[in-house]
Design a protein around this motif. Structure first.
Motif: not given
Length: 670
Positions: A248-276
């Protein structure tokens, strides 16, 4: 026993002497019982109080006779009662195995290249079959990368670091190595795990022994005698979790740049509060301009269990993963086996043909990658998403135009769900419309006509069509009141520190979920919260003379509303330091002024037209609060330092409607 003997003797003789002896022994037993209970609570481990599950296990039996057995599951199937653990395990396991079959998901053969028999490699075959899939074409048009991602060998230091922070109390599969053993022998076991991971990576084969799982059924809601009301949670071998964390640590270094900024689930620094917040702030801005807002809340059936492995591999390839890394991921996904465990009984083994294991480390990030291209698809709406909870929402000046926009993107979303082997539960879809109108509205979601509801639960928060949260706060106050009553029953056996810890963990914490979403709920709701908070402080300190403000000073804390303001200030500090997500960066815009002016501020102020949706919004209220924060707090070096400095700060002349006094026919005054 002595008390019972004296009681029986008194019942037989009915003499004054026997009554005196019985009462003396009875009082002695009562004092002894109270003394032992007090000793038990004072010696209670702090971790057993902080952890919610352990708290109720250790404390609840002493103030409530109602006990709920969570280990015994009894099912009712076609009138037959099944109580034997082995039969229950088999019944639930069969349901989990056939859950996706009952969804009637389309095969979508027309989207695949079916002439792939000449390809032997499973990864090449998956890439070839889905190369013309709509999602793959969409990803290819949106994503660009410099080089393909590949997993790298892990060093011994990384393995030792993971073993050191390993939770020794984590669950593990039957007959596998306990985490406590691995942690205590991390220096010797680390070398073995390192060699095992690197060998598996070089061979592109995830170890088969690590692909077995014991499924623990977790009750969700409704009828506990129905297998459909249980969720499967995979208990995996501890070494498998270590492997997944490294991947997972190695995956995140590559895939984080392509994930939508509004995809809030299971990501460091994101939460349900930000989605709402992304939804409510856009709605408040538009409603402040007398527009209309609406959202369609969509519910997916068994979203994690319906992920198609081959389509996931094809998507990963489009996101820039190398074929070697895909072979390793393909090996991780395939040939997985699971069985259901009830107490000490197990069901038979079944193979996991679809989906990702719920309870695994890699499962959530793979799910995010799988649904990420859904955000590329929307044309007329925005998406509020957390995991499998997806809400398409839009704003417009015309009500009919708003409905058309929602229906347009809902049609695209339904088509995406069908193309990606996911099933929309149309019976659980809801329409929420906000704005001044004279009639109820409806929207067509696929073939179904959905009428608007005036209140709905979204990501755990009850919200109505006017962006009010009174019913949510009422439900939280009810839960806090129940726990406060429980605390009052046992408070005489606890010292002050223990009582304060329980108050912070289980009463104040009821108002810690998404506070920036509901913080503008009004004076009535705030007074209700303060009343509970005051009761809690009086019980903790056994003081019924001081005022609420004096109790807060004694507790070295602030009221819930001021604590919410602290949370807002912390988020703004993160924005100022470039540590926040894109969602909050869009709300709190920084000022770029190259010259000195009399009023120097860090954030731009917003022009608003109303109190209800303008003043009571984060975009307006946030900069106002930031301007009254003392400079010595603003000049904190980091987030932790800022939290420490602002902890006991009470804002003077707070501009919100809760802190200001309202005079009839005059308005709010300071």
């Amino acid at each position: 026993m002595k008390r019972s003997q004296l009681k029986s003797k008194y019942i037989r003789k009915k003499s004054a002497e026997s009554l005196k002896k019985y009462r003396k022994q009875k009082n002695y037993c009562s004092r002894l019982y109270k003394k032992e209970r007090k000793r038990y609570y004072n010696n209670l481990n702090v971790s057993d109080i902080i952890d919610n599950k352990k708290f109720w296990k250790n404390v609840q039996p002493f103030f409530s006779e109602k006990k709920k057995c969570i280990n015994k599951i009894t099912l009712v199937n076609e009138g037959d009662v099944i109580s034997d653990d082995a039969l229950v395990a088999e019944e639930i396991n069969n349901f989990f195995e056939n859950a996706t079959n009952s969804l009637d998901i389309k095969d979508n053969q027309y989207l695949k290249n079916i002439d792939s028999d000449h390809i032997n490699d499973t990864v090449d075959k998956a890439i070839y079959e889905y190369q013309n899939h709509p999602s793959i074409l969409l990803i290819n048009s949106k994503v660009s990368y410099l080089e393909r991602f590949s997993f790298t060998e892990v060093s011994l230091c990384e393995i030792l670091l993971e073993l050191k922070v390993l939770d020794a109390n984590k669950s593990f599969t039957f007959e596998s190595i306990p985490p406590k053993v691995l942690k205590n022998s991390y220096q010797s076991s680390g070398i073995i795990i390192q060699n095992l991971f690197n060998d598996s990576l070089n061979q592109c084969e995830f170890p088969q022994e690590l692909k077995v799982a014991d499924i623990t059924p977790i009750f969700k809601k409704d009828d506990p005698t129905k297998a459909k009301n249980y969720r499967p949670i995979s208990i995996l071998p501890v070494v498998s979790k270590l492997f997944e964390k490294i991947m997972q640590k190695q995956l995140n270094t590559h895939i984080d740049a392509f994930l939508s900024p509004y995809l809030c689930g299971y990501r460091k620094g994101f939460s349900t509060q930000q989605a709402l917040i992304s939804l409510t702030e856009k709605w408040r801005r538009n409603l402040d301009n007398k527009g209309y807002c609406g959202g369609i809340l969509m519910d997916l059936s068994k979203a994690f269990d319906t992920i198609n492995h081959d389509l996931l591999i094809a998507k990963l390839y489009s996101y820039g993963f190398s074929k070697i890394s895909l072979k390793f991921i393909k090996s991780y996904l395939t040939n997985r086996w699971q069985r259901t465990k009830i107490n000490k009984s197990f069901s038979t083994w079944t193979e996991l043909m679809l989906g990702v294991p719920q309870g695994s480390v890699l499962g959530p990030i793979l799910f995010n990658i799988y649904i990420n291209d859904l955000f590329y698809l929307t044309e007329e709406t925005d998406v509020c998403n957390y995991a499998d909870d997806t809400t398409f929402h839009a704003c417009d000046t015309d009500l009919n135009g708003l409905i058309l926009r929602l229906e347009h993107d809902s049609k695209l979303a339904i088509e995406w769900f069908e193309n990606n082997y996911m099933k929309l539960n149309e019976s659980k879809c809801h329409l929420l419309i906000s704005g001044h109108k004279h009639e109820s509205m409806f929207a067509m979601i696929g073939p179904s006509q959905i009428w608007e509801t005036y209140e709905q639960k979204l990501l755990g928060v009850i919200m109505d069509h006017n962006l009010k949260f009174e019913n949510y706060i009422l439900s939280q106050c009810k839960k806090a009141g129940q726990k406060l009553s429980a605390l009052s029953r046992i408070c005489k056996f606890l010292n002050t520190d223990r009582k304060r810890l329980i108050m912070k963990s289980f009463i104040e914490s009821q108002f810690s979920y998404c506070p920036l979403v509901w913080m503008f709920s009004g004076k009535f709701s705030n007074n209700r919260i303060n009343h509970l908070h005051e009761r809690a402080l009086r019980i903790v300190y056994n003081d019924y003379r001081l005022s609420f403000e004096e109790l807060l000073q004694k507790d070295r804390s602030v009221c819930i509303h001021h604590r919410n303001i602290h949370f807002l200030a912390i988020e703004m500090f993160k924005v100022l330091k470039g540590l926040s997500s894109q969602i909050l960066n869009d709300i709190f815009s920084l000022r770029n002024i190259e010259y000195n002016i009399r009023s120097q501020t860090d954030f731009s102020s917003s022009v608003v037209h109303s109190v209800k949706y303008g003043h009571n919004s984060l975009r307006y209220f946030g900069p106002k609060i930031w301007n009254i924060i003392p400079d010595d707090i603003k000049n904190a070096s980091n987030v932790l330092d800022f939290k420490r400095r602002i902890k006991c700060w009470v804002p003077d002349e707070c501009p919100c409607t809760i802190c200001r006094e309202y005079v009839f026919n005059v308005g709010f005054i300071n």
